[in-house]
Write a protein that holds these residues in place. Structure first.
Motif, PDB file in Angstrom:
ATOM      1  N   GLY A  14       9.139 -63.225  76.810  1.00  0.00           N
ATOM      2  CA  GLY A  14       8.510 -61.949  76.483  1.00  0.00           C
ATOM      3  C   GLY A  14       8.223 -61.091  77.686  1.00  0.00           C
ATOM      4  O   GLY A  14       7.290 -60.278  77.671  1.00  0.00           O
ATOM      5  N   LYS A  16       8.527 -58.097  80.338  1.00  0.00           N
ATOM      6  CA  LYS A  16       8.929 -56.686  80.348  1.00  0.00           C
ATOM      7  C   LYS A  16       9.364 -56.366  81.778  1.00  0.00           C
ATOM      8  O   LYS A  16       8.542 -56.151  82.666  1.00  0.00           O
ATOM      9  CB  LYS A  16       7.781 -55.781  79.920  1.00  0.00           C
ATOM     10  CG  LYS A  16       8.193 -54.350  79.626  1.00  0.00           C
ATOM     11  CD  LYS A  16       7.037 -53.569  79.002  1.00  0.00           C
ATOM     12  CE  LYS A  16       7.510 -52.187  78.510  1.00  0.00           C
ATOM     13  NZ  LYS A  16       7.865 -51.297  79.640  1.00  0.00           N
ATOM     14  N   ASP A  18      11.117 -53.970  84.124  1.00  0.00           N
ATOM     15  CA  ASP A  18      11.475 -52.553  84.163  1.00  0.00           C
ATOM     16  C   ASP A  18      12.246 -52.150  85.414  1.00  0.00           C
ATOM     17  O   ASP A  18      13.232 -51.417  85.330  1.00  0.00           O
ATOM     18  CB  ASP A  18      10.206 -51.693  84.077  1.00  0.00           C
ATOM     19  CG  ASP A  18       9.478 -51.854  82.766  1.00  0.00           C
ATOM     20  OD1 ASP A  18      10.151 -51.884  81.717  1.00  0.00           O
ATOM     21  OD2 ASP A  18       8.231 -51.959  82.786  1.00  0.00           O
ATOM     22  N   ASN A  44      13.456 -61.232  76.062  1.00  0.00           N
ATOM     23  CA  ASN A  44      12.730 -60.418  77.033  1.00  0.00           C
ATOM     24  C   ASN A  44      13.174 -58.975  76.829  1.00  0.00           C
ATOM     25  O   ASN A  44      14.094 -58.703  76.074  1.00  0.00           O
ATOM     26  CB  ASN A  44      13.037 -60.884  78.459  1.00  0.00           C
ATOM     27  CG  ASN A  44      12.649 -62.327  78.695  1.00  0.00           C
ATOM     28  OD1 ASN A  44      11.480 -62.662  78.829  1.00  0.00           O
ATOM     29  ND2 ASN A  44      13.655 -63.208  78.729  1.00  0.00           N
ATOM     30  N   THR A  45      12.525 -58.030  77.488  1.00  0.00           N
ATOM     31  CA  THR A  45      12.961 -56.649  77.360  1.00  0.00           C
ATOM     32  C   THR A  45      13.299 -56.096  78.740  1.00  0.00           C
ATOM     33  O   THR A  45      12.461 -56.116  79.656  1.00  0.00           O
ATOM     34  CB  THR A  45      11.904 -55.777  76.629  1.00  0.00           C
ATOM     35  OG1 THR A  45      12.359 -54.421  76.581  1.00  0.00           O
ATOM     36  CG2 THR A  45      10.541 -55.860  77.279  1.00  0.00           C
ATOM     37  N   ASP A  71      18.529 -60.009  72.029  1.00  0.00           N
ATOM     38  CA  ASP A  71      17.140 -59.550  71.955  1.00  0.00           C
ATOM     39  C   ASP A  71      16.571 -59.214  73.338  1.00  0.00           C
ATOM     40  O   ASP A  71      15.565 -59.766  73.768  1.00  0.00           O
ATOM     41  CB  ASP A  71      16.283 -60.620  71.275  1.00  0.00           C
ATOM     42  CG  ASP A  71      14.861 -60.141  70.991  1.00  0.00           C
ATOM     43  OD1 ASP A  71      14.642 -58.924  70.958  1.00  0.00           O
ATOM     44  OD2 ASP A  71      13.971 -61.010  70.811  1.00  0.00           O
ATOM     45  N   THR A  74      14.004 -54.934  73.081  1.00  0.00           N
ATOM     46  CA  THR A  74      12.860 -54.638  72.223  1.00  0.00           C
ATOM     47  C   THR A  74      11.928 -53.639  72.909  1.00  0.00           C
ATOM     48  O   THR A  74      11.625 -53.774  74.097  1.00  0.00           O
ATOM     49  CB  THR A  74      12.080 -55.933  71.917  1.00  0.00           C
ATOM     50  OG1 THR A  74      12.939 -56.827  71.216  1.00  0.00           O
ATOM     51  CG2 THR A  74      10.857 -55.645  71.065  1.00  0.00           C
ATOM     52  N   SER A  75      11.517 -52.632  72.177  1.00  0.00           N
ATOM     53  CA  SER A  75      10.607 -51.563  72.615  1.00  0.00           C
ATOM     54  C   SER A  75      11.286 -50.515  73.496  1.00  0.00           C
ATOM     55  O   SER A  75      10.640 -49.547  73.920  1.00  0.00           O
ATOM     56  CB  SER A  75       9.374 -52.124  73.337  1.00  0.00           C
ATOM     57  OG  SER A  75       9.665 -52.456  74.690  1.00  0.00           O
ATOM     58  N   ARG A  76      12.565 -50.669  73.778  1.00  0.00           N
ATOM     59  CA  ARG A  76      13.258 -49.687  74.620  1.00  0.00           C
ATOM     60  C   ARG A  76      13.713 -48.481  73.789  1.00  0.00           C
ATOM     61  O   ARG A  76      14.086 -48.612  72.627  1.00  0.00           O
ATOM     62  CB  ARG A  76      14.479 -50.320  75.287  1.00  0.00           C
ATOM     63  CG  ARG A  76      14.148 -51.480  76.209  1.00  0.00           C
ATOM     64  CD  ARG A  76      13.395 -51.016  77.438  1.00  0.00           C
ATOM     65  NE  ARG A  76      12.901 -52.153  78.219  1.00  0.00           N
ATOM     66  CZ  ARG A  76      12.202 -52.035  79.336  1.00  0.00           C
ATOM     67  NH1 ARG A  76      11.908 -50.825  79.812  1.00  0.00           N
ATOM     68  NH2 ARG A  76      11.779 -53.109  79.984  1.00  0.00           N
ATOM     69  N   LEU A  77      13.699 -47.320  74.407  1.00  0.00           N
ATOM     70  CA  LEU A  77      14.240 -46.125  73.774  1.00  0.00           C
ATOM     71  C   LEU A  77      15.752 -46.255  73.665  1.00  0.00           C
ATOM     72  O   LEU A  77      16.402 -46.917  74.479  1.00  0.00           O
ATOM     73  CB  LEU A  77      13.891 -44.883  74.598  1.00  0.00           C
ATOM     74  CG  LEU A  77      12.408 -44.562  74.781  1.00  0.00           C
ATOM     75  CD1 LEU A  77      12.241 -43.386  75.751  1.00  0.00           C
ATOM     76  CD2 LEU A  77      11.744 -44.270  73.454  1.00  0.00           C
ATOM     77  N   GLU A  80      17.647 -45.572  76.760  1.00  0.00           N
ATOM     78  CA  GLU A  80      17.597 -46.563  77.835  1.00  0.00           C
ATOM     79  C   GLU A  80      18.691 -47.616  77.702  1.00  0.00           C
ATOM     80  O   GLU A  80      19.100 -48.222  78.698  1.00  0.00           O
ATOM     81  CB  GLU A  80      16.238 -47.273  77.837  1.00  0.00           C
ATOM     82  CG  GLU A  80      15.054 -46.416  78.189  1.00  0.00           C
ATOM     83  CD  GLU A  80      13.775 -47.233  78.202  1.00  0.00           C
ATOM     84  OE1 GLU A  80      13.490 -47.867  79.234  1.00  0.00           O
ATOM     85  OE2 GLU A  80      13.073 -47.260  77.168  1.00  0.00           O
ATOM     86  N   ASN A 106      20.233 -56.866  69.179  1.00  0.00           N
ATOM     87  CA  ASN A 106      20.136 -55.653  69.987  1.00  0.00           C
ATOM     88  C   ASN A 106      20.675 -54.483  69.168  1.00  0.00           C
ATOM     89  O   ASN A 106      21.582 -54.661  68.357  1.00  0.00           O
ATOM     90  CB  ASN A 106      20.949 -55.787  71.280  1.00  0.00           C
ATOM     91  CG  ASN A 106      20.386 -56.819  72.222  1.00  0.00           C
ATOM     92  OD1 ASN A 106      19.218 -56.779  72.584  1.00  0.00           O
ATOM     93  ND2 ASN A 106      21.218 -57.774  72.627  1.00  0.00           N
TER      94      ASN A 106
END
Length: 298
Positions: A14, A16, A18, A44-45, A71, A74-77, A80, A106
């Motif tokens: 999990g 993040k 960036d 993971n993101t 996966d 997750t939570s990405r625009l 992106e 994805n």
């Protein structure tokens, strides 16, 4: 002295991740060893700057045979995803032993599928492709299928040019992707070209009976080495059932057949399928999934 692990995994943490600076605390083993055979980044993101920094570390793994990048957005625009995906897949293209890739979970709809299409056209070593729950839809699904058809041409060219190590595409898993009937002509072309495929799983794709018929009669008909065919939770009716029944004698190595929850039809469809199986020509068959098809004592 202990043997270094050939697997690098961040599975399910999990995280993040960036920025490029996030590579140092989490990917140290990739920097210290270039002998990994499997990498798992799933759960993971990953942001675009991180993927850009990760790319050179991946391309240095010349022994890599499989990677799991399911996966990871997750939570990405949506904006992106393409640059991040492009960085990852471009770094994998030089890896001549990379035969297995899992990109499930994805979002690869029309706005994000382009980097994947480019990769699939070019990655000649590809043997096993896993794409589950990517939200493709029929149009993006057609692009994926067409890319795999182009890949078949590249594989053939490589063989003609003396490369004896080109693997066949053996596994295509593309379930829960809303492929629908509209993409089935493209997929039938794919399987016509990749006729040595052994595993095809295309469950829960909203494919109706005309699409099932096209896929079976025009695509999978010539795939004589197929061992596992799973088309559960699509719509067959007697039309698809008749097509399937007529194809079965041509698949002597079939071990598993999944057509559960497919509206085969209690009488006509099920009757034709059972009659075909009753001939005893599919002697390798070990698993048969027929659940939720209104089968009863009648």
């Amino acid at each position: 002295m202990s043997t270094p692990s050939t697997t690098f995994s961040l599975e399910g943490r999990g995280l993040k991740l960036d920025n490029s600076s996030d590579t140092d605390p989490h990917t140290g083993p990739l920097s210290s060893s270039q002998s990994h055979t499997h990498i798992n980044l799933s759960g993971n993101t990953l942001g675009a700057p991180f993927c850009s920094a990760l790319g050179p570390l991946l391309s240095a793994q010349t022994s890599l045979t499989s990677i799991n990048i399911a996966d990871i957005f997750t939570s990405r625009l949506l904006s992106e995803i393409p640059p991040a995906l492009s960085s990852l897949l471009t770094s994998l293209l030089p890896l001549q032993h990379l035969q297995t890739i899992d990109l499930s979970d994805n979002a690869f709809g029309l706005k994000t599928q382009a980097p994947l299409v480019d990769f699939l056209k070019q990655h000649i070593p590809l043997r096993h492709l896993i794409l589950n729950n990517n939200g493709l839809g029929p149009e993006a699904g057609t692009h994926i299928a067409d890319a795999l058809s182009d890949l078949a041409d590249r594989k053939s060219e490589a063989i003609q040019n003396g490369n004896k190590d080109v693997p066949n595409l053996e596994t295509v898993v593309c379930g829960r992707n809303r492929l629908e009937t509209g993409s089935m002509k493209a997929w039938s072309r794919t399987f016509t070209k990749h006729s040595h495929v052994k595993v095809v799983k295309m469950v829960q794709n909203g494919i109706r009976q005309p699409g099932i018929e096209v896929l079976l009669r025009q695509g999978l008909k010539g795939c004589e080495e197929i061992e596992i065919l799973d088309l559960q939770d699509n719509t067959f009716t007697h039309i698809g059932a008749e097509a399937l029944a007529s194809m079965l004698p041509g698949w002597p190595q079939l071990r598993e057949l999944g057509v559960g929850d497919s509206l085969l039809g209690r009488k006509r469809g099920m009757g034709m399928l059972c009659a075909a199986l009753g001939k005893g020509e599919n002697t390798a068959l070990r698993v048969l999934r027929l659940q939720y098809n209104e089968i009863d004592s009648r």
